[in-house]
Enzyme design. Structure first.
Site, PDB file in Angstrom:
ATOM      1  N   ILE A 200       4.550 169.216  60.539  1.00 33.58           N
ATOM      2  CA  ILE A 200       4.127 170.326  61.373  1.00 33.58           C
ATOM      3  C   ILE A 200       5.290 171.270  62.015  1.00 33.58           C
ATOM      4  O   ILE A 200       6.018 170.557  62.728  1.00 33.58           O
ATOM      5  CB  ILE A 200       3.227 169.781  62.739  1.00 33.58           C
ATOM      6  CG1 ILE A 200       2.042 169.115  61.893  1.00 33.58           C
ATOM      7  CG2 ILE A 200       2.862 170.676  63.576  1.00 33.58           C
ATOM      8  CD1 ILE A 200       1.320 168.020  62.930  1.00 33.58           C
ATOM      9  N   CYS A 201       5.292 172.341  62.002  1.00 37.21           N
ATOM     10  CA  CYS A 201       6.343 173.229  62.438  1.00 37.21           C
ATOM     11  C   CYS A 201       6.033 173.558  64.022  1.00 37.21           C
ATOM     12  O   CYS A 201       5.434 174.554  64.257  1.00 37.21           O
ATOM     13  CB  CYS A 201       6.424 174.297  61.674  1.00 37.21           C
ATOM     14  SG  CYS A 201       7.836 175.618  62.083  1.00 37.21           S
TER      15      CYS A 201
END
EC number: 2.3.2.23
Length: 274
Positions: A200-201
């Site tokens: 997840i960015c």
């Protein structure tokens, strides 16, 4: 005999007159060979560089200190013993302090996570729910039950009968002062700041963007907002949709994206949007 003693006395008096006054004072004060050795450099400079070992005639009354060779060896041994680091007492090894610190960190992490679990259980909107992995307080599977109902992702969830988005959170030893590692497990998502392996960015999941004030609930609400803003979709491509995410791949992807964004900046929505 008296004549011999007078000669010896004259020889000693002559030697005293050629010595440095400080050096002479040390002998009168009973400092012995060790004190004269500590001042050899200064005495030699002031007295024209005569050698200290020539200051006392062999067998003289002031020859209580060892000779030059023995004096240096003894002095070196004393210095070596003085500078040697103290040895820990038996049973008092250096591992006691790290062990106590580790125990304290475990207690802080446990208390915080227990409180987090209680707070999540009290949520009235059932936004998320938690299951412990192998009954470990430090490894959670979190179910995200809701996203924005006006989003295409919510429509995807309805059309595919997906009741929740499943994520895994593992909490490091120094949590809450370091962020958890968080990744998507299922379903397989596209876009929405979800990358290879389910990584997840989000900046707040990095040490640089993390704050110990962030709760798991707040992080999950931020993630839900990121999914929608990033136009996340459930993957429906044949073959690819069945491929599960990998933790190893997620860790490698997250490490890479952190390096990239630390150089070029972050584009995830701010926490206030969550």
């Amino acid at each position: 005999m008296a004549t011999l003693l007078r000669k010896i006395g004259l020889i000693r008096l002559h030697n005293r007159d050629t010595e440095d006054p400080k050096h002479h004072h040390n002998h009168r004060g009973g400092g012995g060979g060790q004190q004269s050795a500590s001042l050899r450099g200064k005495g030699g400079a002031k007295s024209g560089g005569h050698k200290p070992q020539q200051q006392h005639p062999a067998g003289g009354a002031g020859d209580a200190s060892p000779g030059p060779g023995k004096g240096k060896g003894k002095r070196a041994a004393e210095l070596a013993q003085r500078d040697k680091p103290p040895q820990p007492a038996a049973g008092a090894g250096g591992s006691l302090v790290p062990a106590a610190r580790q125990q304290h960190c475990t207690q802080v992490r446990s208390r915080r996570l227990m409180k987090e679990l209680q707070d999540i259980a009290r949520l009235s909107d059932r936004f998320i729910s938690v299951e412990l992995v192998d009954e470990s307080l430090f490894d959670w599977n979190v179910k995200l039950h809701q996203v924005d109902k006006d989003s295409v992702l919510w429509q995807d969830m309805k059309e595919t009968n997906t009741e929740f988005i499943l994520l895994n959170l593992t909490f490091p030893d120094n949590f809450p002062f370091s962020p958890p590692f968080m990744r998507v497990l299922s379903p397989r998502l596209e876009n929405g700041y979800v990358l290879d392996g389910g990584a997840i960015c989000m900046e707040l999941l990095t040490p640089r963007g993390w704050s110990s004030a962030y709760t798991v609930e707040a992080v999950m609400r931020q993630f839900a907002a990121s999914l929608v803003k990033g136009q996340g979709r459930i993957c429906r491509k044949a073959g690819k949709s069945k491929k599960s995410f990998s933790r190893k791949e997620a860790e490698a992807t997250f490490k890479s994206l952190v390096k990239t964004h630390e150089k070029y900046g972050w584009v995830t929505p701010p926490v206030s949007d969550g």
